[in-house]
Motif scaffolding. Structure first.
Motif, PDB file in Angstrom:
ATOM      1  N   GLY A 401       0.850  -1.184   0.000  1.00  0.00           N
ATOM      2  CA  GLY A 401       0.000   0.000   0.000  1.00  0.00           C
ATOM      3  C   GLY A 401       0.887   1.235   0.000  1.00  0.00           C
ATOM      4  N   LYS A 402       1.080   1.809   1.196  1.00  0.00           N
ATOM      5  CA  LYS A 402       1.920   3.000   1.277  1.00  0.00           C
ATOM      6  C   LYS A 402       3.393   2.684   1.054  1.00  0.00           C
ATOM      7  CE  LYS A 402      -1.268   5.987   2.331  1.00  0.00           C
ATOM      8  NZ  LYS A 402      -1.858   6.487   1.068  1.00  0.00           N
ATOM      9  N   ILE A 403       3.767   1.473   1.385  1.00  0.00           N
ATOM     10  CA  ILE A 403       5.167   1.075   1.223  1.00  0.00           C
ATOM     11  C   ILE A 403       5.197  -0.188   0.352  1.00  0.00           C
ATOM     12  CG2 ILE A 403       7.282   0.416   2.410  1.00  0.00           C
ATOM     13  CD1 ILE A 403       6.097   1.750   4.935  1.00  0.00           C
ATOM     14  N   ALA A 404       5.842  -0.104  -0.800  1.00  0.00           N
ATOM     15  CA  ALA A 404       5.799  -1.233  -1.725  1.00  0.00           C
ATOM     16  C   ALA A 404       7.202  -1.669  -2.121  1.00  0.00           C
ATOM     17  CB  ALA A 404       4.990  -0.866  -2.965  1.00  0.00           C
ATOM     18  N   GLY A 421      -1.585 -10.393 -14.958  1.00  0.00           N
ATOM     19  CA  GLY A 421      -2.734  -9.521 -14.715  1.00  0.00           C
ATOM     20  C   GLY A 421      -3.404  -9.875 -13.400  1.00  0.00           C
ATOM     21  N   ASP A 422      -3.594 -11.162 -13.196  1.00  0.00           N
ATOM     22  CA  ASP A 422      -4.208 -11.660 -11.974  1.00  0.00           C
ATOM     23  C   ASP A 422      -3.409 -11.210 -10.749  1.00  0.00           C
ATOM     24  OD1 ASP A 422      -5.471 -13.072 -10.055  1.00  0.00           O
ATOM     25  OD2 ASP A 422      -5.173 -15.052 -10.926  1.00  0.00           O
ATOM     26  N   GLN A 423      -2.084 -11.315 -10.845  1.00  0.00           N
ATOM     27  CA  GLN A 423      -1.253 -10.971  -9.694  1.00  0.00           C
ATOM     28  C   GLN A 423      -1.292  -9.480  -9.392  1.00  0.00           C
ATOM     29  OE1 GLN A 423       2.453 -13.241  -9.201  1.00  0.00           O
ATOM     30  NE2 GLN A 423       1.951 -14.316 -11.084  1.00  0.00           N
ATOM     31  N   ILE A 424      -1.391  -8.668 -10.435  1.00  0.00           N
ATOM     32  CA  ILE A 424      -1.496  -7.219 -10.206  1.00  0.00           C
ATOM     33  C   ILE A 424      -2.865  -6.888  -9.617  1.00  0.00           C
ATOM     34  CG2 ILE A 424      -1.419  -4.940 -11.277  1.00  0.00           C
ATOM     35  CD1 ILE A 424       0.451  -6.117 -13.370  1.00  0.00           C
ATOM     36  N   CYS A 425      -3.892  -7.519 -10.177  1.00  0.00           N
ATOM     37  CA  CYS A 425      -5.250  -7.358  -9.641  1.00  0.00           C
ATOM     38  C   CYS A 425      -5.282  -7.631  -8.150  1.00  0.00           C
ATOM     39  CB  CYS A 425      -6.186  -8.392 -10.277  1.00  0.00           C
ATOM     40  SG  CYS A 425      -7.093  -7.766 -11.640  1.00  0.00           S
ATOM     41  N   GLU A 426      -4.641  -8.706  -7.779  1.00  0.00           N
ATOM     42  CA  GLU A 426      -4.636  -9.109  -6.380  1.00  0.00           C
ATOM     43  C   GLU A 426      -4.009  -8.017  -5.514  1.00  0.00           C
ATOM     44  OE1 GLU A 426      -2.440 -12.643  -5.677  1.00  0.00           O
ATOM     45  OE2 GLU A 426      -4.037 -13.502  -4.467  1.00  0.00           O
ATOM     46  N   ALA A 427      -2.903  -7.443  -6.023  1.00  0.00           N
ATOM     47  CA  ALA A 427      -2.235  -6.368  -5.285  1.00  0.00           C
ATOM     48  C   ALA A 427      -3.169  -5.169  -5.134  1.00  0.00           C
ATOM     49  CB  ALA A 427      -0.955  -5.964  -6.000  1.00  0.00           C
ATOM     50  N   ILE A 428      -3.909  -4.870  -6.194  1.00  0.00           N
ATOM     51  CA  ILE A 428      -4.827  -3.730  -6.140  1.00  0.00           C
ATOM     52  C   ILE A 428      -5.930  -3.998  -5.139  1.00  0.00           C
ATOM     53  CG2 ILE A 428      -6.510  -2.388  -7.455  1.00  0.00           C
ATOM     54  CD1 ILE A 428      -4.836  -3.064  -9.973  1.00  0.00           C
ATOM     55  N   ARG A 429      -6.526  -5.184  -5.253  1.00  0.00           N
ATOM     56  CA  ARG A 429      -7.708  -5.467  -4.442  1.00  0.00           C
ATOM     57  C   ARG A 429      -7.382  -5.712  -2.976  1.00  0.00           C
ATOM     58  NH1 ARG A 429     -11.347  -9.756  -7.251  1.00  0.00           N
ATOM     59  NH2 ARG A 429     -12.896  -8.925  -5.819  1.00  0.00           N
ATOM     60  N   ALA A 430      -6.080  -5.935  -2.689  1.00  0.00           N
ATOM     61  CA  ALA A 430      -5.699  -6.073  -1.283  1.00  0.00           C
ATOM     62  C   ALA A 430      -5.838  -4.737  -0.568  1.00  0.00           C
ATOM     63  CB  ALA A 430      -4.267  -6.592  -1.172  1.00  0.00           C
ATOM     64  N   HIS A 431      -5.846  -3.639  -1.337  1.00  0.00           N
ATOM     65  CA  HIS A 431      -5.861  -2.317  -0.698  1.00  0.00           C
ATOM     66  C   HIS A 431      -6.996  -1.419  -1.152  1.00  0.00           C
ATOM     67  CE1 HIS A 431      -1.976  -3.079   1.206  1.00  0.00           C
ATOM     68  NE2 HIS A 431      -1.656  -3.677   0.084  1.00  0.00           N
ATOM     69  N   GLN A 432      -7.655  -1.777  -2.255  1.00  0.00           N
ATOM     70  CA  GLN A 432      -8.739  -0.923  -2.735  1.00  0.00           C
ATOM     71  C   GLN A 432      -9.998  -1.761  -2.917  1.00  0.00           C
ATOM     72  OE1 GLN A 432      -7.501   1.448  -6.184  1.00  0.00           O
ATOM     73  NE2 GLN A 432      -5.383   1.002  -5.639  1.00  0.00           N
ATOM     74  N   PRO A 433     -11.136  -1.198  -2.562  1.00  0.00           N
ATOM     75  CA  PRO A 433     -12.384  -1.956  -2.677  1.00  0.00           C
ATOM     76  C   PRO A 433     -12.910  -1.973  -4.108  1.00  0.00           C
ATOM     77  CG  PRO A 433     -12.828   0.199  -1.774  1.00  0.00           C
ATOM     78  CD  PRO A 433     -11.351   0.144  -2.013  1.00  0.00           C
TER      79      PRO A 433
ATOM     80  N   GLY B 222       0.820  -7.300   0.667  1.00  0.00           N
ATOM     81  CA  GLY B 222      -0.134  -6.983   1.719  1.00  0.00           C
ATOM     82  C   GLY B 222      -1.271  -7.982   1.799  1.00  0.00           C
ATOM     83  N   LEU B 223      -1.120  -9.142   1.166  1.00  0.00           N
ATOM     84  CA  LEU B 223      -2.183 -10.142   1.228  1.00  0.00           C
ATOM     85  C   LEU B 223      -2.259 -10.732   2.628  1.00  0.00           C
ATOM     86  CD1 LEU B 223      -1.654 -12.157  -2.061  1.00  0.00           C
ATOM     87  CD2 LEU B 223      -3.086 -10.165  -1.644  1.00  0.00           C
TER      88      LEU B 223
END
Ligand code: SF4
Lengths: 634, 315
Positions: A401-404, A421-433, B222-223
Motif C-alpha cells: 500500500g503505502k510502502i511497496a 494480470g491476476d497478480q497485479i489485480c490481487e495487489a490492487i484489491r488487497a488495498h482498494q475496494p 499486503g495479502l
C-alpha cells in the motif's frame, strides 16, 4: 559454524541415527520382536501345532495361555512367534530377491545407456503401470497359491523400485572421470560395475531396501490373509489373521493379535527406514525445513512506543539490528543501521552481497523470514509509528500500500501459476475496494504505464512467457498499484542484461519522479547508483560505513571501501577494469573483529584501526564516514 | 487443452498394449498343460480342445499373443468356467462396485490428505502438526485388512452403527443412503494408507513452497496470511501432489482386493481372489486387465489435471 565441528569431527552415521529418537525406538521394537521370534524354539512354549480340543478359544491371560488359544486349542503366543519368524523371513527374502534383480537391471541400464537402457526402462515402466498388488495377484494366479509363490510375486512387483533408483544413480556415475579412467586402464565392464560403481550405489540400494522391506512384509502377509500365501499347516502372521477372521465375532483376539504384530513390525521397520534414509541421504530429510512466519519476530528488549518522527522524513530508521540464529550461532546481519528517507528522494543502499543491505530493506516491513531471522533492536518509524512492533494486520495494510517492494529476480518472485494480470489485480484489491473487472482494467492501465506493449493481451500471460525485462516491469507495476509513498527496490535490475537494465532503470526513475514517492534503492553497483540515486549509504558487514550525497560520494569518497567499490564499476570499453575486484572477503557476521570490520582488507589499516568502536563521523555537510583515517586524508 | 488430452490418450495406447503383453506372459508361465490349467481340472475334453484351438498352442508365442489380443479386441475375453458366463459380463458388472469403493476412497484420501498436510505445515512443530505426523506414521504402517476387522468390531459389533458387509442391505434398502452406510467403513479403511502418504507429501511440499520468493512477494503485496496459504502456496502444492494422487490410485485399486474381501464388497477384487482359489484363470485375466486399464486412465486424468493447473507444462 566451522570451529565446533572441526573439534569433534563429523558425527558418525551411527550417532546421527541414534540421535533420531523415532528411528531408535523403531530399532528397539524391531530388535525385541526379532529376538522373541528367534528364541521361539527355546522358550518354554507349547508347540504351535499342538491342538487341545478341550481348550478352544481361551481368551488372553486365561488358564496358562498368555495370549489365549485358537479354535483348535493351539497356543496363540507360540503360533504368533513362529508365525512372526516366517513373516520376517519371507519379507526379508523377497526384499533380497527384489534388490538383487532390481539392482542388476538398474546397474546394467544405467551403465550401458542408450538402447539397452531404453528398452529395460520401458519394461520397468510397463510393470509399474500395474496397480501394485494386482500384478502380484496375477503372478500368484499363474503359479498357484503358496508361500514361496507369494514371495516371488511380491519380489517381482518390487523390482521396479530398485531398478529405477539404482539406474538413476548409476547413470550419473557412469559418466564420471574415475569410471572413464578405469575403462582406459583396460578393466572389463563387469569389473568396473562391481568394483567402481557398485560400492557407490550401495547406499541407494540400502535406502531402497529399508524403505520397501516393511511393505513387502505387509504385502506377503496380505496375500496369506487372502489365502493365497502360506497354506496350512504352515502359518505366517497373514494366514493366522485370515483364519482368525472367521471367528471375528466370537473370538476377536484370534485375529487381532497377529494383526497387531504385523502393524508393530511394519511400523518399527518404517521408523528405522526413515532414520536410515535421513542418515544416508540428508537431502531427503522430511520436515527439516522450517516455515517462515508472516512477520519477522520482534525480539527487542524495549519496544519504543509511537512518537513524533524527525520532520521532513518519509521514514526514519534508527540503530536497526537484525540477526539470524542458525543452530547455536548468531549472525548479526544488520548491526545498528540508521538512515532517513525523505519524500521524493532516492537513497541508494550500496554494498557487496552479505553486507546486510537486503536484510535491512526486508526488515522495514517484517519480511525477514522467522525462523531464523529476528529483529534484535532499533526503530523503524513511519508517520511516527514504530513499524518493528506493529501488528501483522497493520503491516499488511502498509505492505504493497503505502510502502511497496520491487524484488530482484522477477522469475522467482512472481507466482508461476497465476497470470501477471491476476497478480497485479490481487495487489490492487488487497488495498482498494474494487471489483474484479475494475481491478483488471486498472491492472492493464498499470501495465501500459510501465510500457508493456499490448498490455491488454499480455495481462493474460504467465510470468514464464515473458522476457526478464518485461517481468521486472510487471514487478514495478505491482509496486505502483496503490500509489505507494515509499518504494523499496531490492536490486531490481541485477538479474537483467545490460541494455534492459538501463531501460528498466530509466522507467523506475521516471515513475518515481512522477509519483513523488521516496525510493530506497538497494544495489551493489555504483554504476547504477550514479544513474538514479540522490544520496548514497554504503554498507559493510551490517553497518553503514559512509553516507552522503551521490555527488559527494562519487567525487570525494572518504572510506577506503567506498573507493574500492567505485573502482569496481566497469568502464565502457575497458573490461579489465572490472577484474580489479576487492581482494579478500567480507568478514562473517557471527564473529566480527574489534574495531574496523574492513581492516583485514584495507591497505591503510594499522593497529589503531583494530581497536575500540568506530563511529560514523560527520566530515562535511551531511557526509559522514566510519573510518579513523578519513579525516586525516581529507 | 483438448489436443493435449488427445495426445495423452494416444500415449496411453502403447501402455495398454504393454499391459496385455505382461498379462499374456504371466499366463504363459502357468506350468503344465495350459488349457487344463486355464480351464481347471473339471474342464470337459471338448472345452480343452476348443481352448487349445483358440489359443493356437501349436503356433509361436507371438502368434498366440496376436490371436489372444484379437479375440479380446472383439470383446471375447473367454468364458468363466466356474461361473459359466462370459468373463467380460462378469468383470464389467463387478467393476462398477469396485469403482464406487475405490473412487470414494480416492476422494476421501485426497481431501483429508491435502487438508491435513496443509494444516500440518502451517502449524509446523505445533501440537496439531505432531498429532497429524503421529497419525501419518501409524496410518502408513497399518495393515488395511486388519484395520478393516477392527472397524467392523467397533462400528458394527460393539456400537451397531454401520453394516459390516455387503453393498446393499438384503431386505429393503438399495437406495443411496443404504449404499453410503455400507460404503463408509470400507471406503475409510481403504483410504487410510493413501491419506497418510498424501498428507506427508503435502506437508513437505508446503514447507518447501512457503520459503519461495513468490510467497514473500505475496506477503509484500499486503495479502492476508490466509490468502497466501490457501491460494498462493496451496496451488503450487497441488501441482506437485496431484501426480502422487495418481500413483495412489494404483495402491487404492490394488488395496481394494483386501478391503472387498474383508467387507464382502461385491467388487472385482473379491472376484479375483475367488477366481484364483478356483483356478478360473480367464476370469483372473479379464479382471486384472480391466483394473490395470482403469489405473492407466486414472494416471492420465492426474496428468491432464496437472497440465491444467501448471501453465509452464504447456509448450
Ligand atoms: S578505519 Fe582503518 S582499517 Fe578501517 S577503513 Fe579506515 S583506514 Fe581502513
Amino acid at each position: 559454524m566451522s570451529g565446533k565441528q572441526k573439534n569433534s569431527g563429523r558425527p558418525t552415521a551411527w550417532r546421527l541415527f541414534v540421535n533420531n529418537r523415532l528411528a531408535l525406538s523403531g530399532l528397539v521394537i524391531l530388535s525385541v520382536i526379532i529376538l522373541l521370534a528367534l528364541l521361539a524354539p527355546i522358550l518354554p512354549l507349547a508347540s504351535p501345532d499342538e491342538t487341545a480340543p478341550a481348550q478352544r478359544l481361551i481368551r488372553p491371560l486365561g488358564d496358562g495361555y498368555l495370549l489365549g488359544s485358537d479354535h483348535l486349542g493351539r497356543d496363540l503366543l507360540s503360533r504368533l512367534l513362529w508365525g512372526t519368524q516366517v513373516s520376517i523371513a519371507v519379507g526379508l527374502s523377497a526384499t533380497i530377491v527384489a534388490a538383487f534383480f532390481g539392482s542388476l537391471i538398474g546397474l546394467v541400464a544405467g551403465y550401458a545407456g542408450g538402447k539397452v537402457d531404453n528398452s529395460l526402462m520401458r519394461g520397468i515402466d510397463m510393470v509399474m503401470a500395474f496397480p501394485y498388488i494386482l500384478l502380484a495377484l496375477a503372478i500368484v494366479a499363474a503359479l498357484g497359491p503358496g508361500l514361496m509363490n507369494a514371495l516371488y510375486a511380491i519380489a517381482v512387483v518390487n523390482i521396479p523400485f530398485f531398478a529405477r533408483n539404482i539406474r538413476g544413480v548409476t547413470l550419473g556415475l557412469a559418466r564420471r572421470e574415475f569410471v572413464d579412467a578405469a575403462r582406459l586402464s583396460g578393466k572389463g565392464h563387469i569389473r568396473i560395475l562391481l568394483t567402481e560403481i557398485l560400492p557407490n550405489v550401495l547406499p541407494t540400494i540400502v535406502i531402497t531396501m529399508s524403505t520397501t522391506v516393511g511393505w513387502m512384509i505387509l504385502e506377503t502377509a496380505g496375500l496369506s490373509f487372502l489365502g493365497l500365501g502360506a497354506q496350512p499347516p504352515q502359518a505366517d502372521l497373514g494366514s493366522m489373521l485370515g483364519e482368525g477372521r472367521k471367528l471375528l465375532f466370537t473370538a476377536p483376539h484370534v485375529s487381532i493379535i497377529p494383526g497387531l504384530m504385523i502393524f508393530l513390525l511394519v511400523m518399527s521397520i518404517n521408523l528405522m527406514g526413515d532414520g536410515i534414509r535421513d542418515v544416508l541421504d540428508p537431502r531427503l530429510k522430511s520436515g527439516a525445513l522450517s516455515r517462515p512466519m508472516a512477520k519477522t519476530e520482534d525480539a527487542r528488549n524495549i519496544t519504543p512506543g509511537n512518537r513524533d518522527q524527525k520532520t521532513g522524513t518519509a521514514m526514519e530508521v534508527m540503530n536497526l539490528r537484525t540477526e539470524f540464529q542458525v543452530g547455536q550461532e548468531i549472525y548479526k546481519a544488520v548491526g545498528g543501521v540508521s538512515f532517513d528517507l525523505r519524500p521524493g528522494e532516492c537513497l541508494g543502499l550500496v554494498g557487496e552481497s552479505g553486507s546486510g543491505k537486503s536484510v535491512t530493506a526486508m526488515s522495514l516491513l517484517g519480511l525477514v523470514p522467522t525462523p531464523p531471522g529476528r529483529i534484535a533492536g532499533g526503530e523503524v518509524r513511519y508517520e511516527g509509528e514504530d513499524l518493528l512492533g506493529a501488528s501483522l494486520s497493520r503491516l499488511q495494510s502498509l505492505r504493497g500500500g503505502k510502502i511497496a517492494y520491487v524484488f530482484q529476480d522477477p522469475l522467482s518472485t512472481l507466482h508461476p501459476l497465476f497470470t501477471v494480470g491476476d497478480q497485479i489485480c490481487e495487489a490492487i484489491r488487497a488495498h482498494q475496494p474494487l471489483g474484479r473487472a475494475e481491478a483488471w482494467k486498472r491492472a492493464v492501465e498499470l501495465l501500459n504505464k510501465v510500457r508493456i506493449p499490448n498490455a491488454e493481451r499480455r495481462a493474460h500471460d504467465y510470468p514464464h512467457q515473458m522476457s526478464g525485462g518485461m517481468r521486472q516491469r510487471v514487478g514495478i507495476a505491482m509496486a505502483l498499484a496503490n500509489d505507494a509513498e515509499i518504494l523499496v527496490a531490492d536490486e531490481p535490475t541485477t538479474a537483467l542484461d545490460v541494455t534492459v537494465q538501463a531501460q528498466v532503470l530509466k522507467l523506475l526513475k521516471e515513475l518515481q519522479r512522477e509519483s513523488d514517492a521516496a525510493l530506497l534503492f538497494i544495489t551493489h553497483d555504483f554504476g547504477v547508483v550514479s544513474e538514479i540515486c540522490d544520496r548514497v549509504a554504503v554498507m559493510y558487514a551490517g553497518r553503514i560505513v559512509e553516507v552522503g550525497s551521490t555527488d559527494q560520494i562519487l567525487t570525494r569518497p572518504a572510506h577506503p571501501y567506498t573507493r574500492k567499490l567505485i573502482d569496481c564499476v566497469p568502464v565502457m570499453g575497458r573490461r579489465e577494469k572490472r577484474l580489479e575486484a576487492i581482494a579478500g572477503l567480507p568478514p562473517v557476521v557471527n564473529r566480527l573483529p574489534a574495531g574496523c570490520a574492513f581492516a583485514d582488507r584495507c591497505e591503510a589499516a594499522d593497529d589503531d584501526c583494530r581497536k575500540g568502536e568506530l563511529l560514523l563521523e560527520e566530515m562535511s555537510d551531511r557526509h559522514a564516514v566510519r573510518c579513523r583515517k578519513a579525516k586525516e586524508a581529507a | 487443452m483438448s489436443s493435449y488430452i488427445a495426445k495423452r490418450l494416444l500415449y496411453a495406447v502403447p501402455v495398454l498394449f504393454g499391459l496385455t503383453i505382461i498379462v499374456f506372459l504371466i499366463m504363459a508361465m502357468i506350468p503344465g498343460d495350459p488349457a487344463t490349467a486355464i480351464l481347471g481340472s473339471y474342464a470337459t475334453p471338448e472345452n480343452v480342445e476348443r481352448l487349445n484351438r483358440q489359443l493356437g498352442l501349436d503356433k509361436s508365442l507371438a502368434e498366440q499373443y496376436w490371436i489372444w489380443l484379437g479375440n479380446m479386441l472383439q470383446g471375447d475375453f473367454g468364458r468363466s468356467y466356474s461361473l459359466n458366463r462370459p468373463v467380460l459380463d462378469e468383470v464389467l458388472e463387478r467393476f462398477g462396485a469396485t469403482l464406487i469403493l475405490a473412487g470414494s476412497a480416492l476422494l476421501l484420501c485426497s481431501i483429508l490428505g491435502l487438508l491435513a498436510g496443509v494444516y500440518s505445515a502451517v502449524r509446523q512443530f505445533g501440537w496439531g502438526d505432531r498429532l497429524i505426523t503421529l497419525f501419518v506414521l501409524i496410518g502408513i504402517s497399518l495393515p488395511s485388512f486388519w484395520l478393516g476387522l477392527l472397524l467392523i468390531l467397533l462400528f458394527a459389533v460393539e456400537w451397531k452403527l454401520l453394516p459390516a458387509s455387503g453393498m446393499y442391505a438384503i431386505y429393503g434398502g438399495g437406495d443411496l443412503p443404504d449404499l453410503i452406510a455400507h460404503l463408509t467403513l470400507p471406503a475409510i479403511t481403504l483410504s487410510v494408507v493413501a491419506t497418510g502418504v498424501i498428507a506427508r507429501l503435502t506437508r513437505a511440499s508446503m514447507l518447501e513452497i512457503l520459503r519461495q520468493d513468490y510467497i514473500r512477494t505475496a506477503r509484500a503485496k499486503g495479502l492476508g496470511e490466509r490468502r497466501v496459504i490457501a491460494r498462493h502456496a496451496f496451488k503450487s502444492a497441488l501441482v506437485s501432489v496431484i501426480p502422487v494422487i495418481g500413483i495412489q490410485a494404483g495402491f487404492v485399486l490394488g488395496g481394494a482386493v483386501y478391503i472387498e474381501t474383508v467387507f464382502q464388497w461385491p467388487g472385482i477384487g473379491r472376484m479375483l481372489v475367488q477366481a484364483i482359489a478356483t483356478r478360473d484363470i480367464l476370469l483372473v485375466q479379464g479382471g486384472v486387465l480391466i483394473v490395470a486399464a482403469s489405473y492407466v486412465l486414472f494416471n492420465l486424468l492426474a496428468d491432464v489435471l496437472q497440465h491444467k493447473l501448471d501453465p509452464r507444462l504447456k509448450t
